[in-house]
Design an enzyme around this catalytic site. Structure first.
Site: not given
Ligand SMILES: Nc1ncnc2c1ncn2[C@@H]1O[C@H](COP(=O)(O)OP(=O)(O)O)[C@@H](O)[C@H]1O
Ligand SMILES: CC(=O)N[C@@H](CCC(=O)OP(=O)(O)O)C(=O)O
Length: 248
Positions: A8, A11, A42, A214
């Site tokens: 995975k 974004g 995202g 995650k």
């Molecule tokens: N304990 C933690 N350790 C690392 N990152 C964390 C933690 N808690 C929250 N985060 C946040 O989670 C983010 C990753 O999730 P997300 O932004 O959804 O990433 P992705 O787009 O890769 O799915 C990190 O950039 C950070 O801001």
């Molecule tokens: C329901 C929900 O939250 N869907 C996500 C889908 C995209 C995603 O997961 O993107 P990242 O991996 O960059 O966070 C969203 O709308 O952001």
């Protein structure tokens, strides 16, 4: 039996991929691993909704998705995030195929909680045989959207989508590639995390925002037969390995 790796790519991570990443994918492909990439988007969705003055509202890391946000989510994922990733993989001579839920009913889903989250879904079915056929000769790049049985598009968190695919396709390994080197605690990357530790760190707000779904997704993966699940920002770095509960 052919081995499958599900990766995975968040974004943010799409714009941070380096030569090591492409080399590793090429190596796995040469070693006859099947590779399925589920991409996020995202930041791309945020950019579009912000430009159009729609609020960004998340509950436990999941985007509250009304009809207008859903329309922009589809645009951002299928018109921005996915082609940006496909172009990079193609430039590295990798045989990629962009995919989404509407291709021959690849992904079916259902609403999680319409009152709270709007058009946000979870995967309930995948077109297993079609996917395996595609993965025999291509690296699949799949968007995190689903269609209900009645044809309603749903926004699915990409970590959750990748996990269900890894479970149902019996993947050997799930890599959650993100913008941080792993789960951080007291300024350090945790080399491993058990479900119990994860619940405590979520309760105490060490693990917040997008890291919550995650971690929960990675836990679900290892509890349902995926042998390895890691959260990292580089494919050659160990990051945080999600492990089964340690007996005391
Ligand atoms: N304990 C933690 N350790 C690392 N990152 C964390 C933690 N808690 C929250 N985060 C946040 O989670 C983010 C990753 O999730 P997300 O932004 O959804 O990433 P992705 O787009 O890769 O799915 C990190 O950039 C950070 O801001
Ligand atoms: C329901 C929900 O939250 N869907 C996500 C889908 C995209 C995603 O997961 O993107 P990242 O991996 O960059 O966070 C969203 O709308 O952001």
């Amino acid at each position: 039996m052919t081995k499958l790796i599900v990766i995975k790519i968040g974004g943010q991570a799409i714009s941070q991929l380096n030569a090591t990443f492409f080399d590793q994918i090429a190596q796995w492909y040469r070693q006859h691993y099947q590779i399925l990439i589920v991409h996020g988007g995202g930041p791309m969705i945020n950019r579009l909704t912000t430009q159009l003055a729609l609020p960004v509202h998340k509950v436990n890391g999941l985007r509250v998705t009304d009809a207008a946000t859903l329309a922009l989510t589809k645009l951002a994922l299928l018109g921005d995030a996915q082609p940006a990733l496909l172009a990079q993989l193609t430039q590295h001579q990798l045989p990629v195929l962009g995919l989404n839920a509407a291709d021959n009913q690849l992904l079916t889903g259902e609403l999680i909680d319409y009152q709270q989250l709007g058009y946000v879904g979870r995967l309930t079915g995948i077109n297993h045989s079609q996917l395996m056929q595609l993965l025999a000769h291509h690296i699949g790049v799949l968007a995190p959207l689903a269609l209900t049985k009645t044809g309603q598009w749903l926004n699915v968190n990409a970590d959750m989508a990748a996990t269900v695919l890894a479970q149902q396709l019996h993947a050997e390994k799930l890599v959650l590639l993100t913008d941080v080197p792993g789960i951080m605690h007291h300024g350090n990357v945790m080399t491993s995390l058990s479900p119990q530790q994860a619940q405590r760190l979520i309760r105490t707000a060490v693990i917040t925002a997008g890291m919550q779904p995650k971690v929960q997704a990675a836990i679900a993966a290892i509890q349902t037969g995926v042998r390895q699940a890691v959260i990292t920002n580089a494919i050659d770095q160990p990051g945080t390995a999600i492990i089964q509960e340690v007996a005391v």
